[in-house]
Design a protein around this motif. Structure first.
Motif, PDB file in Angstrom:
ATOM      1  N   ASN A  34     -14.602  33.602   7.792  1.00  0.00           N
ATOM      2  CA  ASN A  34     -14.591  35.015   8.222  1.00  0.00           C
ATOM      3  C   ASN A  34     -15.508  35.269   9.417  1.00  0.00           C
ATOM      4  O   ASN A  34     -16.218  36.269   9.473  1.00  0.00           O
ATOM      5  CB  ASN A  34     -14.987  35.929   7.051  1.00  0.00           C
ATOM      6  CG  ASN A  34     -14.156  35.688   5.816  1.00  0.00           C
ATOM      7  OD1 ASN A  34     -12.935  35.730   5.878  1.00  0.00           O
ATOM      8  ND2 ASN A  34     -14.811  35.384   4.710  1.00  0.00           N
ATOM      9  N   GLY A  39     -19.391  35.159   3.641  1.00  0.00           N
ATOM     10  CA  GLY A  39     -18.712  34.002   3.069  1.00  0.00           C
ATOM     11  C   GLY A  39     -19.429  32.694   3.313  1.00  0.00           C
ATOM     12  O   GLY A  39     -20.556  32.652   3.798  1.00  0.00           O
ATOM     13  N   ASN A  40     -18.726  31.609   2.998  1.00  0.00           N
ATOM     14  CA  ASN A  40     -19.320  30.288   2.968  1.00  0.00           C
ATOM     15  C   ASN A  40     -19.327  29.636   4.347  1.00  0.00           C
ATOM     16  O   ASN A  40     -18.777  30.162   5.316  1.00  0.00           O
ATOM     17  CB  ASN A  40     -18.542  29.382   2.006  1.00  0.00           C
ATOM     18  CG  ASN A  40     -18.541  29.920   0.592  1.00  0.00           C
ATOM     19  OD1 ASN A  40     -19.171  30.926   0.302  1.00  0.00           O
ATOM     20  ND2 ASN A  40     -17.840  29.238  -0.286  1.00  0.00           N
TER      21      ASN A  40
END
Length: 351
Positions: A34, A39-40
């Motif tokens: 993203n 997020g990761n």
């Protein structure tokens, strides 16, 4: 372009790419889901072989990854700078988990650099306004250098392990000398305003605006270890000679249409650098230092030698291969692509 290799990172937006200092066939890419907003993160360790670019290893983090650096003492290890403020050391022979976790920064860790001389320390910079010096063997930092504002990039001098540089939101290039007493200045030995007006007009064209702008990236020249290039929001690439910190830029390169996100000096030629920008282009430059003197101006106008416009989103990372014929470059962008290409072909007009 005559030859270009491509690798895709679906679902992951790259922020940085680095060639291994040991192998011309290995690169690593730091990415975020993203676009790094939430997020990761995932680091891709990639191998270049007869079948093209293959994944050798991936490591996932709970937060975005903004930068990475290969270890200078172990060919299978690399550092990743993360959005939660941590720096993680991964080993390609150890699955899933980092072998060390360094977590003192209070905000996003935005850059990481391994000492190229003594090879026993690394530096990190953060949005928390500090640069930290670490040993890979201990979890607590050795030193903290206060910058005072969001510090996008830090680096070691290529020949002096005590000289560390940093650039930040306040439009200054700072130099720290760890040999000086840690007095009130905390080893700060120079604070160069990047946006100062040129002392004389450029030989051709208008001078860049003398307006402070965030400096997002910088790099030390690999041949002239007193020369540093900077780039940032005002779209201008400048070089400075740290022996003359109040003398203004030594050269100026203009052409990017949006912020310069990352730049890197060539390891093969003293006057060549490459830059990646939010204008989606990657550009190859000479800083003009090897060209005949231009009239009476003390400031050289660098020249754009080529443009690579295959990225379709922000170009965020660039690095040179240390080996081979001396022209291979890796670039990454938010278009989920890693591109490997020959800058020599660009110089020959085949881009």
């Amino acid at each position: 372009m005559a030859s270009m290799l491509e690798f895709r990172t679906p679902g992951w937006n790259p922020y940085a790419v680095k060639y291994s200092p040991y192998y011309d066939s290995r690169i690593a890419v730091a990415t975020a889901a993203n676009y790094g907003i939430v997020g990761n993160g995932r680091v891709f360790c990639l191998g270049l072989g007869p079948q093209g670019i293959q994944v050798e290893k991936t490591f996932d983090t709970n937060d975005a990854q903004y930068d990475l650096a290969w270890s200078e003492i172990n060919e299978n290890q690399l550092l990743v700078a993360c959005g939660d403020g941590s720096i993680k050391l991964y080993d390609m022979n150890v699955n899933d988990f980092p072998i060390m976790n360094f977590h003192e920064h209070k905000r996003e860790a935005f850059s990481v650099a391994w000492s190229p001389v003594t090879k026993d320390t690394f530096a990190s910079s953060s949005w928390d306004g500090t640069v930290k010096i670490w040993s890979p063997a201990r979890k607590d930092s050795i030193q903290t250098l206060p910058v005072g504002n969001c510090t996008y990039s830090t680096a070691y001098c290529p020949s002096n392990p005590s000289l560390i540089s940093a650039v930040s939101t306040d439009s200054h290039l700072r130099l720290f000398d760890l040999r000086t007493p840690a007095s009130a200045q905390y080893h700060l030995t120079a604070k160069i305003p990047v946006h100062v007006p040129s002392p004389a007009p450029l030989p051709q064209g208008p001078s860049p605006p003398a307006v402070p702008g965030e400096i997002l990236t910088h790099d030390w020249n690999k041949y002239n270890h007193t020369v540093i290039a900077t780039g940032g929001v005002d779209r201008v690439i400048r070089t400075f000679d740290i022996r003359n910190p109040s003398g203004g830029p030594a050269s100026v390169m203009m052409g990017h249409e949006y912020a310069v996100r990352r730049l890197a000096w060539s390891p093969h030629a003293s006057d060549i650098l490459v830059s990646a920008s939010y204008d989606m282009t990657v550009r190859l430059w000479t800083d003009g230092s090897t060209m005949p003197a231009q009239q009476a101006s003390p400031v050289k106008a660098g020249i754009q030698l080529g443009i690579m416009n295959r990225h379709t989103e922000f170009a965020t990372g660039v690095d040179w291969c240390l080996f081979g014929v001396g022209g291979w470059v890796a670039t990454v962008g938010w278009d989920e692509r890693v591109l490997l290409w020959d800058a020599n072909a660009m110089l020959r007009g085949q881009a």
